[in-house]
Design a protein around this motif. Sequence first.
Motif, mmCIF file in Angstrom:
data_model
loop_
_atom_site.group_PDB
_atom_site.id
_atom_site.type_symbol
_atom_site.label_atom_id
_atom_site.label_comp_id
_atom_site.label_asym_id
_atom_site.label_seq_id
_atom_site.Cartn_x
_atom_site.Cartn_y
_atom_site.Cartn_z
ATOM 1 N N PHE A 46 27.879 39.630 39.956
ATOM 2 C CA PHE A 46 29.304 39.561 40.259
ATOM 3 C C PHE A 46 29.878 38.160 40.064
ATOM 4 C CE2 PHE A 46 32.965 39.698 43.320
ATOM 5 C CZ PHE A 46 33.720 40.608 42.607
ATOM 6 N N SER A 47 29.057 37.135 40.253
ATOM 7 C CA SER A 47 29.562 35.766 40.083
ATOM 8 C C SER A 47 30.003 35.507 38.644
ATOM 9 C CB SER A 47 28.509 34.737 40.507
ATOM 10 O OG SER A 47 27.384 34.777 39.648
ATOM 11 N N LYS A 48 29.465 36.254 37.698
ATOM 12 C CA LYS A 48 29.882 36.110 36.297
ATOM 13 C C LYS A 48 31.173 36.878 36.010
ATOM 14 C CE LYS A 48 25.252 35.442 34.423
ATOM 15 N NZ LYS A 48 24.217 36.001 33.535
ATOM 16 N N CYS A 49 31.537 37.794 36.899
ATOM 17 C CA CYS A 49 32.748 38.601 36.716
ATOM 18 C C CYS A 49 33.995 37.879 37.213
ATOM 19 C CB CYS A 49 32.617 39.927 37.467
ATOM 20 S SG CYS A 49 31.257 40.965 36.901
ATOM 21 N N ILE A 50 33.811 36.922 38.118
ATOM 22 C CA ILE A 50 34.933 36.203 38.718
ATOM 23 C C ILE A 50 34.872 34.762 38.241
ATOM 24 C CG2 ILE A 50 36.043 35.557 40.891
ATOM 25 C CD1 ILE A 50 35.923 38.611 40.318
ATOM 26 N N SER A 51 35.869 34.352 37.455
ATOM 27 C CA SER A 51 35.821 33.028 36.832
ATOM 28 C C SER A 51 36.156 31.896 37.803
ATOM 29 C CB SER A 51 36.758 32.977 35.633
ATOM 30 O OG SER A 51 38.087 33.233 36.033
ATOM 31 N N ASP A 52 36.913 32.179 38.840
ATOM 32 C CA ASP A 52 37.305 31.156 39.803
ATOM 33 C C ASP A 52 36.263 31.073 40.915
ATOM 34 O OD1 ASP A 52 38.636 30.268 42.403
ATOM 35 O OD2 ASP A 52 40.182 29.744 40.937
ATOM 36 N N LYS A 53 35.622 29.930 41.061
ATOM 37 C CA LYS A 53 34.552 29.757 42.054
ATOM 38 C C LYS A 53 35.061 29.981 43.477
ATOM 39 C CE LYS A 53 31.068 26.564 43.724
ATOM 40 N NZ LYS A 53 30.503 25.248 43.727
ATOM 41 N N TRP A 54 36.264 29.460 43.779
ATOM 42 C CA TRP A 54 36.807 29.631 45.125
ATOM 43 C C TRP A 54 37.029 31.107 45.426
ATOM 44 C CZ3 TRP A 54 40.780 31.782 47.796
ATOM 45 C CH2 TRP A 54 40.936 31.369 49.111
ATOM 46 N N ASP A 55 37.603 31.848 44.468
ATOM 47 C CA ASP A 55 37.837 33.282 44.659
ATOM 48 C C ASP A 55 36.520 34.015 44.898
ATOM 49 O OD1 ASP A 55 40.553 33.007 44.383
ATOM 50 O OD2 ASP A 55 40.665 33.951 42.398
ATOM 51 N N TYR A 56 35.504 33.676 44.121
ATOM 52 C CA TYR A 56 34.205 34.322 44.278
ATOM 53 C C TYR A 56 33.643 34.066 45.679
ATOM 54 C CZ TYR A 56 29.262 35.249 43.988
ATOM 55 O OH TYR A 56 28.000 35.719 44.261
ATOM 56 N N GLU A 57 33.621 32.824 46.105
ATOM 57 C CA GLU A 57 33.074 32.497 47.423
ATOM 58 C C GLU A 57 33.913 33.124 48.535
ATOM 59 O OE1 GLU A 57 32.749 28.232 47.390
ATOM 60 O OE2 GLU A 57 30.997 28.293 46.065
ATOM 61 N N PHE A 58 35.217 33.159 48.340
ATOM 62 C CA PHE A 58 36.122 33.745 49.324
ATOM 63 C C PHE A 58 35.843 35.230 49.499
ATOM 64 C CE2 PHE A 58 40.143 35.963 50.176
ATOM 65 C CZ PHE A 58 40.498 35.378 51.379
ATOM 66 N N ALA A 88 37.735 44.830 42.704
ATOM 67 C CA ALA A 88 36.642 44.435 41.810
ATOM 68 C C ALA A 88 35.336 44.322 42.591
ATOM 69 C CB ALA A 88 36.970 43.099 41.129
ATOM 70 N N ARG A 89 35.384 43.708 43.761
ATOM 71 C CA ARG A 89 34.175 43.554 44.569
ATOM 72 C C ARG A 89 33.661 44.906 45.050
ATOM 73 N NH1 ARG A 89 32.303 41.192 49.654
ATOM 74 N NH2 ARG A 89 30.091 41.687 49.589
ATOM 75 N N ILE A 90 34.560 45.764 45.511
ATOM 76 C CA ILE A 90 34.155 47.095 45.987
ATOM 77 C C ILE A 90 33.565 47.902 44.835
ATOM 78 C CG2 ILE A 90 35.025 49.296 46.858
ATOM 79 C CD1 ILE A 90 37.093 47.603 48.505
ATOM 80 N N GLY A 91 34.256 47.910 43.694
ATOM 81 C CA GLY A 91 33.754 48.657 42.540
ATOM 82 C C GLY A 91 32.405 48.152 42.074
ATOM 83 N N HIS A 92 32.254 46.837 42.037
ATOM 84 C CA HIS A 92 30.990 46.242 41.616
ATOM 85 C C HIS A 92 29.878 46.604 42.600
ATOM 86 C CE1 HIS A 92 27.996 43.098 40.842
ATOM 87 N NE2 HIS A 92 28.434 43.192 39.597
ATOM 88 N N TYR A 93 30.199 46.572 43.879
ATOM 89 C CA TYR A 93 29.217 46.911 44.907
ATOM 90 C C TYR A 93 28.706 48.337 44.713
ATOM 91 C CZ TYR A 93 27.102 47.512 49.497
ATOM 92 O OH TYR A 93 26.228 47.763 50.511
ATOM 93 N N PHE A 94 29.633 49.271 44.518
ATOM 94 C CA PHE A 94 29.225 50.666 44.346
ATOM 95 C C PHE A 94 28.470 50.874 43.036
ATOM 96 C CE2 PHE A 94 31.993 51.486 47.854
ATOM 97 C CZ PHE A 94 31.441 52.608 48.452
ATOM 98 N N ARG A 95 28.827 50.116 42.035
ATOM 99 C CA ARG A 95 28.144 50.256 40.746
ATOM 100 C C ARG A 95 26.724 49.719 40.790
ATOM 101 N NH1 ARG A 95 30.331 47.089 35.672
ATOM 102 N NH2 ARG A 95 28.620 45.678 36.033
ATOM 103 N N CYS A 96 26.506 48.652 41.529
ATOM 104 C CA CYS A 96 25.225 47.951 41.462
ATOM 105 C C CYS A 96 24.274 48.233 42.618
ATOM 106 C CB CYS A 96 25.462 46.448 41.352
ATOM 107 S SG CYS A 96 26.253 46.009 39.793
#
Length: 133
Positions: A46-58, A88-96
């Motif tokens: 998922f960290s590769k799906c979100i380009s903004d580091k702050w958004d990813y950590e948040f 995006a996070r919810i969808g990724h979670y269910f996918r992975c």
Amino acid sequence: QIIDVTRFRCDVGIKKSSLKIILEYCTHHINSPPALIQRPLLYNDFSKCISDKWDYEFIMKIDIRCLFEVANDCDSVKCPSLLSLCCARIGHYFRCESPEELKKTFGLTASKFTKEESEDMIKGNPWLMDMLK
């Protein structure tokens, strides 16, 4: 100006915990628009799906079950960029995640279907056959 969310009263049914998250996100992005999230998500990491580091950590510090509430509340207050990040996070979670992990996280129990119920379900949702392959 600082807003004390513990004293905020909201009549549209938004929980203070969600409001605090929404305000933190909006405060961070007040002078820097959030990056767009490429769809579909291309990576299992998922960290590769979100380009903004702050958004990813948040978004990663929010419990997955809480994200459903936050996403719903983002929709209520018209915050599409955070809604998109939550989805995006919810969808990724269910996918992975494995089915076992999903059952554990959401307290799901297996249901036994009769042969007729299974056939009706597959007729109404032909894409289920792809999942069984």
